[in-house]
Design an enzyme around this catalytic site. Structure first.
Site, PDB file in Angstrom:
ATOM      1  N   GLY A  52       0.831  -1.197   0.000  1.00  0.00           N
ATOM      2  CA  GLY A  52       0.000   0.000   0.000  1.00  0.00           C
ATOM      3  C   GLY A  52       0.865   1.245   0.000  1.00  0.00           C
ATOM      4  O   GLY A  52       2.054   1.176   0.330  1.00  0.00           O
ATOM      5  N   CYS A  79       5.057  -6.333   1.632  1.00  0.00           N
ATOM      6  CA  CYS A  79       5.431  -4.916   1.536  1.00  0.00           C
ATOM      7  C   CYS A  79       4.845  -4.097   2.704  1.00  0.00           C
ATOM      8  O   CYS A  79       5.322  -4.211   3.814  1.00  0.00           O
ATOM      9  CB  CYS A  79       5.035  -4.368   0.167  1.00  0.00           C
ATOM     10  SG  CYS A  79       5.790  -2.795  -0.197  1.00  0.00           S
ATOM     11  N   TYR A  80       3.786  -3.334   2.465  1.00  0.00           N
ATOM     12  CA  TYR A  80       3.178  -2.590   3.580  1.00  0.00           C
ATOM     13  C   TYR A  80       2.725  -3.579   4.663  1.00  0.00           C
ATOM     14  O   TYR A  80       2.876  -3.329   5.867  1.00  0.00           O
ATOM     15  CB  TYR A  80       1.979  -1.789   3.063  1.00  0.00           C
ATOM     16  CG  TYR A  80       1.305  -0.899   4.103  1.00  0.00           C
ATOM     17  CD1 TYR A  80       1.806   0.361   4.399  1.00  0.00           C
ATOM     18  CD2 TYR A  80       0.155  -1.329   4.773  1.00  0.00           C
ATOM     19  CE1 TYR A  80       1.193   1.167   5.348  1.00  0.00           C
ATOM     20  CE2 TYR A  80      -0.469  -0.524   5.716  1.00  0.00           C
ATOM     21  CZ  TYR A  80       0.056   0.727   5.991  1.00  0.00           C
ATOM     22  OH  TYR A  80      -0.556   1.523   6.934  1.00  0.00           O
ATOM     23  N   HIS A 166       7.725  -8.253  -3.505  1.00  0.00           N
ATOM     24  CA  HIS A 166       6.402  -8.651  -4.028  1.00  0.00           C
ATOM     25  C   HIS A 166       6.471 -10.032  -4.680  1.00  0.00           C
ATOM     26  O   HIS A 166       6.861 -10.148  -5.847  1.00  0.00           O
ATOM     27  CB  HIS A 166       5.917  -7.622  -5.051  1.00  0.00           C
ATOM     28  CG  HIS A 166       5.544  -6.315  -4.424  1.00  0.00           C
ATOM     29  ND1 HIS A 166       4.279  -6.048  -3.948  1.00  0.00           N
ATOM     30  CD2 HIS A 166       6.273  -5.217  -4.147  1.00  0.00           C
ATOM     31  CE1 HIS A 166       4.245  -4.838  -3.426  1.00  0.00           C
ATOM     32  NE2 HIS A 166       5.440  -4.307  -3.528  1.00  0.00           N
ATOM     33  N   GLU A 168       4.080 -11.709  -5.751  1.00  0.00           N
ATOM     34  CA  GLU A 168       3.019 -11.832  -6.767  1.00  0.00           C
ATOM     35  C   GLU A 168       3.443 -11.321  -8.143  1.00  0.00           C
ATOM     36  O   GLU A 168       2.765 -11.554  -9.142  1.00  0.00           O
ATOM     37  CB  GLU A 168       1.763 -11.082  -6.289  1.00  0.00           C
ATOM     38  CG  GLU A 168       1.849  -9.553  -6.257  1.00  0.00           C
ATOM     39  CD  GLU A 168       2.515  -8.980  -4.992  1.00  0.00           C
ATOM     40  OE1 GLU A 168       3.275  -9.712  -4.335  1.00  0.00           O
ATOM     41  OE2 GLU A 168       2.298  -7.793  -4.701  1.00  0.00           O
ATOM     42  N   ASP A 221     -16.374 -10.716 -22.326  1.00  0.00           N
ATOM     43  CA  ASP A 221     -17.172 -10.768 -21.095  1.00  0.00           C
ATOM     44  C   ASP A 221     -18.677 -10.815 -21.380  1.00  0.00           C
ATOM     45  O   ASP A 221     -19.398 -11.663 -20.842  1.00  0.00           O
ATOM     46  CB  ASP A 221     -16.852  -9.556 -20.196  1.00  0.00           C
ATOM     47  CG  ASP A 221     -15.383  -9.486 -19.856  1.00  0.00           C
ATOM     48  OD1 ASP A 221     -14.717 -10.531 -19.940  1.00  0.00           O
ATOM     49  OD2 ASP A 221     -14.891  -8.388 -19.527  1.00  0.00           O
ATOM     50  N   LYS A 366     -10.493 -12.211 -15.857  1.00  0.00           N
ATOM     51  CA  LYS A 366     -10.596 -12.444 -17.308  1.00  0.00           C
ATOM     52  C   LYS A 366     -10.154 -13.855 -17.721  1.00  0.00           C
ATOM     53  O   LYS A 366     -10.822 -14.510 -18.513  1.00  0.00           O
ATOM     54  CB  LYS A 366      -9.715 -11.401 -18.011  1.00  0.00           C
ATOM     55  CG  LYS A 366      -9.954 -11.273 -19.466  1.00  0.00           C
ATOM     56  CD  LYS A 366     -11.091 -10.327 -19.684  1.00  0.00           C
ATOM     57  CE  LYS A 366     -11.280  -9.967 -21.129  1.00  0.00           C
ATOM     58  NZ  LYS A 366     -12.236  -8.856 -21.245  1.00  0.00           N
TER      59      LYS A 366
END
Ligand code: XMP
Length: 510
Positions: A52, A79-80, A166, A168, A221, A366
Site C-alpha cells: 500500500g 510490503c506494507y 512482491h 506476486e 465478457d 478475465k
C-alpha cells in the site's frame, strides 16, 4: 475455504489474488479494516496483507485489526503488510535513505519453510518501497536480506511470515513457489477450478418471472454472460447489439454469426449509425466524445428495450458482463488505491432502466472467464479476441469523427489485420490497431504531389493493459503495412509506427 487478501491500496493486490487462484485456492479482496469477527464469520482460513502507498510508521496509517494478530490464523504480509506486522508485533519501521525499486537480490539468511523448493540461496525479487523494518519483533526471525535491507523477510511462526518484496510480481523468481508454500503451510483447500466457476455462476442465478435484457458488444465478457444466461433462460433472454457505426470492419456480421452458432434465440441488432455520427458532430475533445457516445448508447438502448418489451413482455433483469476487477476498483476494498485511469463505456444504464442486475461473472478474472467460456462451448478463437474499447473507432480518430474518417481508419485497420495474419503474427501481438491522425503532409505518388492525412499503427505487448511495450516488428512487415495502406486507402499518404511504451503513453490515442 477462501483466503482473504486485505487490500491496503497496492496496485498489485489483484495480482496476489490471481496468483493464489492460479494455485487452485479461492481468494477474495477485502477492506483493510476488516475485523477478525468478519474473517471468522465468513470462514476465511488464511490472510494475506497487501502492499500500500501509506507510511506504516505514521500514527494515522491504516492498521490491521489487532484481534487478527492475537488469533492463530495464518498470515502472509507483503510490503506494507510486512511493515504492519512488524510494527503491530512490537518491531520498528523507518524510512530508509535509499528506497529499493525494481529487481534486487534476496539472500536467504535463515532456513524457513516459506523458502521450500527454492534451490538457490540468492535470487531476484521485485521491490517497491522506501521504508523498511529496522527492528524485528521479539520472537520473530529475519529469514532474508538484501544489500540495503537486513530484514527483507521475517518468520513469526510456522504459519506466519512477511516479505518486503512482491512475490506476486512475475519479476520475483520463485514468487509463485513462496505463495504456494504459504498456502500449503496454511492448509487451505485447493478446490478453485473451472468446475467451481460453473457451480458459482449457475447456482447463483435466480428464478425469474420477467424477461432478461442484455447489451452485448462482441467482447469476451458480455458474450460469456450472454451464453450463461441463454443456457439458463433460453426463451427469456434478449440480447441487444447496438451497431454504433464505430465498429471494426465486418464486426456486426461476425458477432451476428457467433450468436447464431451459440444458439442464442433472441438476438436484436440495432442500427444506430446515424444517431452516433450526429452526436459526435463537431466534437473534438476526447472526454466530450466519450460522453456523447455513452449518452447516445443509453438512449438507443432504452428505446430498443421498450420496443422489445412491447412485443415480448416486461423485463425484470439486466444482464451485465462485470468482472472482478471492475467491481473492486469502485468499491470499499479498492478505495485506498490510486486510480490510474477510468474507462467509461455505458455507465448509468442500470440506474436508468430500473431493472435488477444479473452479473454472473462478477467474481471472476478475465482468464477465468475465458476458461468458463470454453467449457460453455464458445470457440477458443473468439475467446482470444483482443480488447476493443467501448467507444470504438471514435477514440482512434483524433479530432472530429466523420463518415469519411471512419471509412479510412476501418480500412487501414483491416489491412493491418490482413498483413499480420499473412505473416502469422496476430496471435503474438496483444493488441494492434490503426488510428487516424488529422495532420496533412506532402507526398508524391506517381508524378503527382499529394497533400493527405496520416495513419498511426499501434502494436503492443501487454499482460493486462496496465503497462505496454512496443513490438519489434521486422522492417519487411512494416513496409508491407505502410505500402498497402498508402496504396489502397484514399486520403492517406503517410504511415507512422507508434514507438511509445505505456506509461508514459496510453495504449489508445484518446
Ligand atoms: P489505455 O488507453 O487506457 O487502454 O492504455 C488500456 C486498455 O483498455 C482498452 N480501453 C478501453 N476499453 N472502454 C473499454 O472497454 C474504454 O473506454 C477503453 N479505453 C481503452 C484499450 O483498448 C486497452 O486494451
Amino acid at each position: 475455504m477462501p483466503v482473504a487478501v486485505l487490500n491496503f491500496g497496492s496496485q498489485y493486490t489483484h495480482l496476489i489474488v490471481r496468483r493464489i487462484r492460479e494455485l487452485g485456492v479461492k481468494a477474495e479482496i477485502l477492506s483493510p479494516t476488516t475485523t477478525f469477527q468478519t474473517i471468522q464469520k465468513e470462514g476465511y482460513n488464511a490472510i494475506v496483507l497487501s502492499g500500500g502507498p501509506q507510511d506504516a510508521y505514521r500514527p494515522d496509517a491504516l492498521r490491521l485489526d489487532q484481534e487478527i494478530l492475537l488469533s492463530d490464523i495464518p498470515i502472509l504480509g507483503v510490503c506494507y503488510g510486512h511493515q504492519l506486522m512488524a510494527i503491530q508485533n512490537g518491531g520498528q519501521v523507518k524510512r530508509n535513505e535509499f528506497g529499493e525499486y525494481g529487481v534486487k537480490t534476496l539472500k536467504i539468511s535463515h532456513q524457513s519453510p516459506l523458502f521450500k523448493d527454492i534451490e538457490k540461496d540468492v535470487f531476484n525479487v521485485w521491490m517497491s518501497h522506501s521504508d523498511q523494518v529496522i527492528k524485528v519483533p521479539e520472537g520473530a526471525v529475519s529469514i532474508g536480506s538484501t544489500d540495503t535491507d537486513q530484514n527483507a523477510a521475517i518468520q513469526y511462526s510456522d504459519t506466519r511470515f512477511s516479505v518486503q518484496f512482491h512475490p506476486e510480481v512475475h519479476h520475483t523468481e520463485y514468487g509463485k513457489t513462496i505463495i504456494n508454500n504459504f498456502l500449503t503451510l496454511a492448509k487451505v483447500k485447493r478446490d478453485w477450478d473451472v468446475n467451481s466457476f460453473v457451480d458459482i455462476v449457475f447456482s447463483n442465478l435466480p428464478e425469474t418471472k420477467g424477461n432478461i435484457l442484455m447489451g452485448v458488444s462482441g467482447g469476451v465478457d458480455s458474450t460469456v454472460v450472454a451464453k450463461i444466461l441463454s443456457d439458463r433462460y433460453p426463451e427469456k433472454l434478449h440480447c441487444v447489439y447496438v451497431d454504433t457505426g464505430l465498429m471494426r470492419a465486418k464486426e456486426t456480421e461476425y458477432v451476428s454469426k457467433l450468436f447464431k452458432v451459440l444458439n442464442i434465440r433472441h438476438f436484436h441488432v440495432v442500427n444506430a449509425k446515424k444517431q452516433f455520427l450526429d452526436a459526435l458532430k463537431g466534437k473534438i475533445d476526447p472526454e466530450e466524445k466519450r460522453k456523447a457516445i455513452g449518452k447516445t448508447f443509453i438512449e438507443v438502448f432504452e428505446k430498443s428495450a421498450t420496443e422489445i418489451s412491447e412485443k415480448y413482455g416486461e423485463f425484470e433483469y439486466l444482464g451485465q458482463g462485470t468482472i472482478y476487477p471492475d467491481r473492486i476498483e469502485s468499491s470499499e476494498p479498492g478505495k485506498h488505491a490510486e486510480v490510474i485511469k477510468s474507462h467509461h463505456n455505458v455507465g448509468g444504464l442500470p440506474e436508468k432502466l430500473h431493472l435488477k442486475l444479473l452479473e454472473p461473472i462478477r467474481d471472476l478474472y478475465k482468464d477465468e472467464v475465458r476458461q468458463l467460456g470454453k467449457i460453455l462451448g464458445i470457440p477458443s478463437e473468439f475467446l482470444k479476441r483482443q480488447p476493443f474499447p467501448g467507444p470504438g473507432l471514435a477514440i482512434r480518430i483524433i479530432g472530429e469523427v466523420t463518415e469519411e474518417r471512419l471509412q479510412i481508419v476501418r480500412q487501414s485497420d483491416d489491412i493491418l489485420h490482413q498483413v499480420l495474419e499473412e505473416e502469422g503474427l496476430t496471435d503474438k501481438i496483444w493488441q494492434f490497431f490503426a488510428a487516424f491522425l488529422p495532420i496533412k503532409t506532402v507526398g508524391v505518388m506517381g508524378d503527382s504531389r499529394t497533400y493527405d492525412s496520416a495513419i498511426a499503427v499501434r502494436m503492443v505487448d501487454s499482460i493486462d493493459g496496465m503497462t505496454a511495450d512496443i513490438i519489434d516488428v521486422p522492417k519487411t512487415v512494416l513496409l508491407k503495412i505502410s505500402s498497402r495502406i498508402v496504396n489502397e486507402v484514399n486520403g492517406i499518404n503517410r504511415v507512422f509506427y507508434d514507438i511509445t511504451q505505456k506509461p508514459p503513453a496510453t495504449i489508445e490515442f484518446e
